[in-house]
Scaffold this active site. Sequence first.
Site, PDB file in Angstrom:
ATOM      1  N   GLU A 300       0.900  -1.148   0.000  1.00 15.35           N
ATOM      2  CA  GLU A 300       0.000   0.000   0.000  1.00 15.35           C
ATOM      3  C   GLU A 300       0.939   1.198   0.000  1.00 15.35           C
ATOM      4  OE1 GLU A 300      -1.796   3.021   2.172  1.00 15.35           O
ATOM      5  OE2 GLU A 300      -2.640   1.367   3.369  1.00 15.35           O
ATOM      6  N   CYS A 335      -1.969   8.834   3.468  1.00 15.68           N
ATOM      7  CA  CYS A 335      -1.779   8.306   2.111  1.00 15.68           C
ATOM      8  C   CYS A 335      -2.996   8.648   1.267  1.00 15.68           C
ATOM      9  CB  CYS A 335      -1.486   6.815   2.115  1.00 15.68           C
ATOM     10  SG  CYS A 335      -1.910   5.982   3.627  1.00 15.68           S
TER      11      CYS A 335
HETATM   12  N1  LIG Z   1      -7.968   5.903   7.701  1.00 17.44           N
HETATM   13  C1  LIG Z   1      -6.806   6.304   6.962  1.00 17.44           C
HETATM   14  C2  LIG Z   1      -6.226   5.193   6.187  1.00 17.44           C
HETATM   15  C3  LIG Z   1      -5.234   4.426   6.902  1.00 17.44           C
HETATM   16  C4  LIG Z   1      -4.604   3.542   6.014  1.00 17.44           C
HETATM   17  O1  LIG Z   1      -3.983   2.733   5.688  1.00 17.44           O
HETATM   18  C5  LIG Z   1      -7.111   7.406   5.993  1.00 17.44           C
HETATM   19  O2  LIG Z   1      -8.234   7.732   5.762  1.00 17.44           O
HETATM   20  O3  LIG Z   1      -6.197   7.940   5.413  1.00 17.44           O
END
Ligand SMILES: N[C@@H](CCC=O)C(=O)O
Length: 554
Positions: A300, A335
Amino acid sequence: MNRVVVSREFRARVTQTALSWFSSFHLSRCVHSLPFATVEAEEISGSLPAEVHNIVKGKWTKSSTWNTIVDPLNGEPFIKVAEIDETGIQPFVDSLSKCPKHGLHNPFKAPERYLMYGDISAKAAHMLSLPKVADFFTRLIQRVAPKSYQQAYGEVYVTQKFLENFSGDQVRFLARSFGVPGNHLGQQSNGFRWPYGPVAIVTPFNFPLEIPVLQLMGALYMGNKPILKVDSKVSLVMDQMMRLLHYCGLPVEDVDFINSDGKTMNKLLLKANTRMTLFTGSSRVAEKLAVDLKGRVKLEDAGFDWKILGPDVQEEDYVAWVCDQDAYACSGQKCSAQSILFMHENWSKTSLLSKMKDLAERRKLEDLTIGPVLTYTTEAMLEHANKLLQISGSKLLFGGEPLEDHSIPPVYGAIKPTAIYVPLEEMLKENNYELVTREIFGPFQVVTEYKKDQLPLVLDALERMHAHLTAAVVSNDPHFIQEVIGNTVNGTTYAGLRARTTGAPQNHWFGPAGDPLGAGIGTPEAIKLVWSCHREIIYDIGPMPKQWELPPST
Ligand SMILES: N[C@@H](CCC=O)C(=O)O
């Protein structure tokens, strides 16, 4: 019979530990510290530095090398991380190699562990729901990855809900199998979710709790033995969370926890021959890992996340607020953060941009609604801004200056929320495209405008991007939404008037699409895809047909 006994033992252990903790918690509500914790978020300082340790073969260990982490708000050395160097990796290699490829459990081996993980999740979820525990983790996150209380609490909340989701029987349901009738009596094929065995999880600084816990628990649920490495800048949070999980009955031998630099971790992964590595972080490291580990990775990585405002202008205040949150909450270090905004010309006639500017200017360091950037310096971000401003027709919409009156150390970045307008035609030019679509992991976004007949140009810009994580199509025009979704690939795409790019909770898939190595986080589908593979058992037990004769060879 044996299994039943083991299962009872597991459950008794989980329940006992948790019960004794809960009662001591309730009896000692006035006591300052939490029984599982070894630090107080507010007290960590240069004179009282916190220590982060490692876990291997069920034991907490230190090391001879300490990496000192400086407080991102004032530069004071405030955390000492016991880092393992190349000479210290052997115990971790040995620990991982004890786990066979078929894992610690699978549908044919120690299935009671599925139930045990349901119980551990229930206990851990309950603990995180206690206001004092939630507040502890929220403040600890704020110390290492400065963000507003609400943003840090969001991580705790998502983690707590995730654990609730996988309580009770939900872990065993993850390993649900299916059967298909065969060609003759006694034949039947069954598909199972199988673990990989020894696995690794490498996670970044920006979500010190949410990303490691969700991936770690997913790995464990499916029967793997994980080694977890979190960015040392923030690994204090998982050090404390591991202690909480142990309180909730997590067997200490089930997870190894390591602090090291990237090079050492790379060596360890090669030596231990981990069967699968989940990496969340930069594309550069992701690409190297994919080669070094011969493709046994799920990723990711980066996201130059886009938002398109469609032709139907409505709810201007709301849309401006979501843009502000998406681009600048956590100082743009998600991200999923909005990196570029494509605005239909109808929106240019509104006061959207000035509203976005006003909202950006409300952000302040005191409450961490804007704060330090941990992977870019101020100079690097301003230099990027200047390069963009040299593109013909581009202009600074707001920001573009360093933060004032602060003591953020110069190794980190500190700029005001920034937006730069770049004309669409210029952006698409060969010489400019790479520059304009470079992800700046900070409070920084590009804004552009498209005319009513220019949607194909927008779609062309999206097609040429190389990371496809989140996206938002802000429109309630179903034909417009259809066209954009049908011509793009982002793994987590929000569509409709209230579309956003960030804030992904535990109840929907979060991850890139368009990449066979793409990982997901949060949902049952993400856990199954990332942390298990398919195994098919074809039963063929007979009976033999009565008149069976030896056929000619074929
Ligand atoms: N909840 C986080 C995502 C975390 C991810 O891997 C967001 O909205 O950026």
